[in-house]
Design a protein around this motif. Structure first.
Motif, PDB file in Angstrom:
ATOM      1  N   UNK A 136       0.740  -1.187  -0.003  1.00  0.00           N
ATOM      2  CA  UNK A 136       0.085  -0.001   0.050  1.00  0.00           C
ATOM      3  C   UNK A 136       0.727   1.107   0.158  1.00  0.00           C
ATOM      4  N   UNK A 137       0.491   2.253  -0.831  1.00  0.00           N
ATOM      5  CA  UNK A 137       1.237   3.314  -0.844  1.00  0.00           C
ATOM      6  C   UNK A 137       0.867   4.586   0.092  1.00  0.00           C
ATOM      7  N   UNK A 138       1.684   5.531   0.319  1.00  0.00           N
ATOM      8  CA  UNK A 138       1.174   6.697   1.040  1.00  0.00           C
ATOM      9  C   UNK A 138       0.998   6.292   2.802  1.00  0.00           C
ATOM     10  N   UNK A 139       1.680   5.436   3.232  1.00  0.00           N
ATOM     11  CA  UNK A 139       1.408   4.974   4.761  1.00  0.00           C
ATOM     12  C   UNK A 139       2.790   5.268   5.382  1.00  0.00           C
ATOM     13  N   UNK A 140       2.506   6.263   6.443  1.00  0.00           N
ATOM     14  CA  UNK A 140       3.513   6.678   7.589  1.00  0.00           C
ATOM     15  C   UNK A 140       4.755   7.122   6.455  1.00  0.00           C
ATOM     16  N   UNK A 141       4.381   8.118   5.822  1.00  0.00           N
ATOM     17  CA  UNK A 141       5.506   8.730   5.066  1.00  0.00           C
ATOM     18  C   UNK A 141       6.698   9.258   5.729  1.00  0.00           C
ATOM     19  N   UNK A 142       6.481   9.533   6.973  1.00  0.00           N
ATOM     20  CA  UNK A 142       7.716  10.394   7.668  1.00  0.00           C
ATOM     21  C   UNK A 142       8.270   9.435   8.732  1.00  0.00           C
ATOM     22  N   UNK A 143       7.966   8.107   8.742  1.00  0.00           N
ATOM     23  CA  UNK A 143       8.293   7.025   9.809  1.00  0.00           C
ATOM     24  C   UNK A 143       9.656   6.360   9.125  1.00  0.00           C
ATOM     25  N   UNK A 144      10.662   6.390   9.957  1.00  0.00           N
ATOM     26  CA  UNK A 144      11.640   5.655   9.651  1.00  0.00           C
ATOM     27  C   UNK A 144      11.713   4.040   9.829  1.00  0.00           C
ATOM     28  N   UNK A 145      12.613   3.519   9.218  1.00  0.00           N
ATOM     29  CA  UNK A 145      12.829   2.142   9.883  1.00  0.00           C
ATOM     30  C   UNK A 145      13.513   2.181  11.241  1.00  0.00           C
ATOM     31  N   UNK A 146      13.149   1.061  11.904  1.00  0.00           N
ATOM     32  CA  UNK A 146      14.014   0.791  13.214  1.00  0.00           C
ATOM     33  C   UNK A 146      15.495   0.761  12.932  1.00  0.00           C
ATOM     34  N   UNK A 147      16.416   1.243  13.853  1.00  0.00           N
ATOM     35  CA  UNK A 147      18.011   1.085  13.774  1.00  0.00           C
ATOM     36  C   UNK A 147      18.446   1.293  12.589  1.00  0.00           C
ATOM     37  N   UNK A 148      18.040   2.449  11.815  1.00  0.00           N
ATOM     38  CA  UNK A 148      18.651   3.156  10.780  1.00  0.00           C
ATOM     39  C   UNK A 148      20.122   3.381  10.572  1.00  0.00           C
ATOM     40  N   UNK A 149      20.723   3.734  11.792  1.00  0.00           N
ATOM     41  CA  UNK A 149      22.000   3.752  12.019  1.00  0.00           C
ATOM     42  C   UNK A 149      22.729   2.565  12.231  1.00  0.00           C
ATOM     43  N   UNK A 150      22.289   1.284  12.167  1.00  0.00           N
ATOM     44  CA  UNK A 150      22.895   0.151  12.853  1.00  0.00           C
ATOM     45  C   UNK A 150      23.910  -0.139  11.711  1.00  0.00           C
ATOM     46  N   UNK A 151      25.157  -0.492  12.153  1.00  0.00           N
ATOM     47  CA  UNK A 151      26.062  -1.492  11.362  1.00  0.00           C
ATOM     48  C   UNK A 151      26.498  -2.809  12.219  1.00  0.00           C
ATOM     49  N   UNK A 152      26.618  -3.613  11.206  1.00  0.00           N
ATOM     50  CA  UNK A 152      26.982  -5.026  11.719  1.00  0.00           C
ATOM     51  C   UNK A 152      28.304  -5.477  11.689  1.00  0.00           C
ATOM     52  N   UNK A 153      28.722  -6.291  12.431  1.00  0.00           N
ATOM     53  CA  UNK A 153      30.188  -6.563  12.271  1.00  0.00           C
ATOM     54  C   UNK A 153      30.288  -7.084  10.575  1.00  0.00           C
ATOM     55  N   UNK A 154      31.374  -6.667  10.242  1.00  0.00           N
ATOM     56  CA  UNK A 154      31.855  -6.869   8.898  1.00  0.00           C
ATOM     57  C   UNK A 154      32.012  -8.487   8.458  1.00  0.00           C
ATOM     58  N   UNK A 155      31.252  -8.962   7.561  1.00  0.00           N
ATOM     59  CA  UNK A 155      31.445 -10.269   7.195  1.00  0.00           C
ATOM     60  C   UNK A 155      32.263 -10.351   5.638  1.00  0.00           C
TER      61      UNK A 155
END
Length: 623
Positions: free
Chosen positions: A592-611
């Motif tokens: 569905x379009x146009x839902x929560x336009x200004x809501x970010x995904x959780x943990x947008x700044x998350x880095x994971x241990x490099x594989x």
């Protein structure tokens, strides 16, 4: 779910009406662009089930990050869009517009990046800065009064190379009184220009064209005629004298601007010349027309090109280095996949191949953000020719990250020889000539030299939201053998999937170096363990596949060979893919379009241990 296909409220324009239910007078003419091929994109897959154009290298050159702005643009802005390309002074130039969170929400600025090879790019730097609108400004027909309001940038044209080899960068300062106001209504401030010098520095900013409400006395940059450099003035005059270039300005210019030949609001103009001197014009929705006088007039009202599928996103067309032609666009009502179609004569397009078939997660919400690789733009005629003969394009992903892709010419989807890619034995710079790569800022796909002095194809991944990927097109085979050598640098995190796919990218076999230290194979909804694996140990894997029997055998190093069944049937194999993450399927056609336009995904700044996974070689043969 973050909105992925926002439609502006004013999108029902004359351009759309002209494409639906009208008499297509161009169909009866010989001189019109048309798609005569049979291949269509399947929107249920991000890759559209399209065969790849062999050797495309897609590179993420700017990954937006609010939390790690030092690794991004230096500002932490997350709306980035409309990249423009040029090649000048042995250098690629790309500029794009940027807003903090969403389209038409100020402040706006334009950032520039450069590269010598198209792969390694400089950090973005501001070329057109934030512009403050005077308090008290009122926009005709729009409610509200400006107070501490900045302009937003919007440009359909990025560069101009003059006849005396000066490079001008161009941008447009528009005004959006609120988040739904259109800055491209002819009521903005005006178009600016500045010169880029060979040493990398910039000249002063000037206005080259004002909108009606503005002039030199009411703006903070001078009019270009006041420049002390007479050759700069001459270059600007030269630009203003070219109708084809002026046609790009139509949305932003005054609605009655005498410099704009075709004043109707057809959007995102691009063009190229045919051998007879005629000009093909292309606009959004795959609208097209022909000009026989360099864009001064057009043979017919721009009308949808027969057979083309394209919605409210850019379509790009150009002549290629082999004297053929290409169009690049999203062949769907969505903004994925990004595809290329080729033509021998510039009018009849007969194929449809994949350029970018991934849709990254939209990490940051924002106004009018749409999912997918979109707003593709190549190098305009006159703005340089890269010496490698490839077709180069820039585009944005989700109006968030900035990408470039190089496409080898001649464009083809077919490989005739079996693979014998031992990377250390291949010429420097040509190791990935026939590979399609998906190379991200935080998940790279590159040739690296290791401590042993040998070259390996190395897939790195520290991106929580995305993955690196390398794919090799192979000659079609119903029965085949593939031998590849992998050295993982860890066995307690990360993931490497190896898939054997058919022409349309549908996999039948998937092997996985999993994060639990086990090498597995997919068997329907479950996985079987093949062997344990250790960090920094080399694994030679031999796979023999038989499409008719729907079975394969697998052998790891000198261990016993085992027989398995395909987890999905295919007619044969044409692609082998290495990927450091799980395949994505969202968004899809029913999101569905146009839902929560200004809501970010959780943990947008998350880095994971490099594989890190290293591939020493891939060798195939038909059985």
């Amino acid at each position: 779910m973050i909105a992925f296909q926002n439609i502006k409220s004013n999108i029902v324009t004359a351009a759309i009406l002209l494409t639906i239910g009208v008499v297509n007078t161009a169909i009866a003419q010989n001189d019109t662009v048309r798609y005569v091929g049979k291949t269509l994109s399947n929107i249920d897959y991000h890759h559209g089930q399209l065969s790849p154009a062999v050797g495309v290298h897609a590179t993420q050159i700017m990954r937006a990050s609010r939390e790690h702005k030092e690794k991004a643009d230096g500002f932490g802005w997350t709306y980035n869009h409309q990249p423009m390309l040029a090649y000048w002074n042995n250098t690629f130039y790309l500029h794009y517009l940027s807003d903090p969170t969403g389209e038409h929400i100020p402040p706006g600025q334009t950032l520039l990046m450069t590269s010598k090879d198209g792969t390694t790019w400089t950090k973005p730097e501001v070329i057109f800065p934030i512009y403050r609108i005077p308090d008290g400004f009122k926009k005709e027909g729009v409610e509200g009064v400006a107070k501490n309001l900045d302009a937003v940038m919007h440009q359909r044209m990025g560069f101009y190379t003059s006849s005396d080899n000066r490079l001008l960068a161009s941008g447009y300062y528009g005004i959006a009184m609120d988040e739904k106001d259109d800055p491209n209504d002819g009521k903005g401030i005006g178009r600016v220009v500045r010169e880029i010098y060979k040493d990398g520095s910039f000249g002063p900013i000037y206005f080259i064209r004002y909108n009606k409400s503005w002039n030199e006395s009411s703006t903070k940059f001078p009019f270009y005629k006041k420049a002390k450099d007479k050759k700069f003035i001459k270059a600007c005059d030269e630009l203003l004298s070219k109708p084809l270039l002026m046609q790009q300005w139509v949305e932003e210019a005054d609605r009655d601007d005498e410099l704009i030949p075709l004043k109707k609001q057809f959007k995102a103009f691009s063009s190229y010349h045919l051998p007879n001197g005629n000009v093909v014009g292309l606009w959004k929705f795959a609208l097209t027309s022909i000009s026989k006088d360099e864009g001064k007039t057009w043979e017919y009202n721009p009308t949808r090109a027969p057979g083309f599928v394209n919605s409210n996103a850019k379509i790009w067309g150009q002549k290629t280095s082999d004297n053929k032609y290409a169009t690049l666009y999203n062949p769907s009502e969505y903004r994925w996949p990004l595809a290329i179609s080729t033509s021998n004569d510039g009018l009849n397009y007969n194929d449809l191949l994949l350029v970018h078939g991934e849709v990254s997660p939209m990490r940051y919400g924002g106004n009018y953000k749409s999912a997918g690789p979109q707003y593709v733009r190549g190098i305009s005629e006159g703005d340089g020719i890269p010496p490698d003969g490839k077709l180069w394009v820039g585009y944005s992903m989700n109006k968030e990250d900035i990408w470039v892709a190089s496409i080898p010419v001649p464009v083809t989807s077919v490989v005739t020889e079996n693979v014998n890619d031992v990377f250390n034995n291949l010429p420097n710079g040509e190791e990935l000539k026939l590979w399609n790569t998906y190379d991200l800022s935080w998940a790279s796909t590159k040739i690296e030299k290791k401590a042993d002095g040998k070259k390996w194809l190395t897939l790195r991944d520290q991106d929580f939201f995305d993955y690196s990927r390398a794919e090799r097109v192979i000659p079609f085979a119903e029965k085949m053998e593939a031998v590849f050598t992998v050295m993982p640098e860890q066995n307690n995190h990360g993931l490497l999937q190896i898939e054997f796919q058919n022409k349309q990218g549908l996999p039948a076999v998937r092997l996985v170096f999993d994060s639990d230290g086990l090498l597995k194979t997919k068997t329907g909804a479950r996985f079987n363990t093949i062997a344990k694996y250790e960090a920094n140990k080399v694994y030679k894997i031999t796979v023999k596949l038989n499409a008719k029997k729907r079975s394969y055998t697998i052998k790891v190093n000198d261990e016993k060979e085992s027989t398995k069944i395909f987890y999905a049937p295919v007619d044969g194999f044409e692609r082998i893919m290495f990927r450091t993450g799980e395949q994505r399927h969202s968004p899809d056609a029913d999101t569905e379009p146009d839902i929560d336009d200004f809501v970010d995904l959780p943990d947008t700044g998350k880095l994971i241990p490099e594989a890190v996974f290293n591939i020493e070689s891939l060798v195939t043969k038909k059985l």
